[in-house]
Scaffold this motif. Structure first.
Motif, short mmCIF file in Angstrom:
data_model
loop_
_atom_site.label_atom_id
_atom_site.label_comp_id
_atom_site.label_asym_id
_atom_site.label_seq_id
_atom_site.Cartn_x
_atom_site.Cartn_y
_atom_site.Cartn_z
N LYS A 57 -45.88 0.28 59.35
CA LYS A 57 -47.13 -0.10 60.01
C LYS A 57 -48.06 -0.82 59.03
CE LYS A 57 -50.73 2.54 60.39
NZ LYS A 57 -51.72 3.56 60.68
N LYS A 60 -46.70 -4.28 58.06
CA LYS A 60 -46.88 -5.25 59.14
C LYS A 60 -48.32 -5.73 59.23
CE LYS A 60 -43.05 -3.64 61.93
NZ LYS A 60 -42.64 -2.87 63.11
N PHE A 82 -38.19 -3.72 56.98
CA PHE A 82 -39.33 -4.62 57.17
C PHE A 82 -38.86 -6.07 57.26
CE2 PHE A 82 -42.85 -7.15 55.24
CZ PHE A 82 -43.72 -7.06 56.32
N SER A 85 -37.22 -6.64 60.62
CA SER A 85 -38.18 -6.72 61.73
C SER A 85 -38.88 -8.08 61.74
CB SER A 85 -39.22 -5.60 61.63
OG SER A 85 -40.07 -5.81 60.54
N LYS A 86 -39.08 -8.70 60.57
CA LYS A 86 -39.67 -10.04 60.53
C LYS A 86 -38.72 -11.09 61.05
CE LYS A 86 -42.09 -11.35 57.00
NZ LYS A 86 -42.57 -11.62 55.64
#
Length: 89
Positions: A57, A60, A82, A85-86
Motif C-alpha cells: 500500500k 503504491k 510490487f 503489480s505495476k
C-alpha cells in the motif's frame, strides 16, 4: 509531505531490533511514524515479520524505501510483487 519507509531502532545495547515504519522524511529516526509495517531482527532472521499488504500500500502511494529496507523487502519478495503489480496496469 514526502513519506519514507525506514527502520526505527529498538532493543537493548548490543542486541538491536528494528521496526519497519512509514514516516515523514523530516521526522527523527526514532520519532513519530505514520504506520508500522513490520519488524526486523538482524540477529535472528527467522523472527522477521512484515505485513505485505501494508508495505505494498505504501509503495503504491509513492513512499520511498531506504536502501536497507529495499534489501529486506527484496529478500521477503515484496519488491517482486510490487513490480508485478505495476506491470499488470
Amino acid at each position: 509531505m514526502a513519506v519514507k519507509i525506514r527502520l526505527m531502532r529498538m532493543g537493548s545495547k548490543g542486541h538491536p531490533s528494528y521496526r519497519i515504519v512509514a514516516t515523514d522524511s523530516r521526522a527523527s529516526r526514532d520519532g513519530e511514524y505514520l504506520e508500522l509495517i513490520g519488524n526486523y531482527f538482524p540477529c535472528d532472521a527467522t523472527e522477521n515479520k512484515i505485513n505485505e499488504e501494508v508495505a505494498l500500500k505504501w509503495l503504491k502511494v509513492g513512499a520511498q524505501p531506504t536502501d536497507t529496507v529495499k534489501n529486506i523487502f527484496s529478500k521477503a519478495g515484496i519488491t517482486k510483487k510490487f513490480a508485478d503489480s505495476k506491470k499488470e496496469k
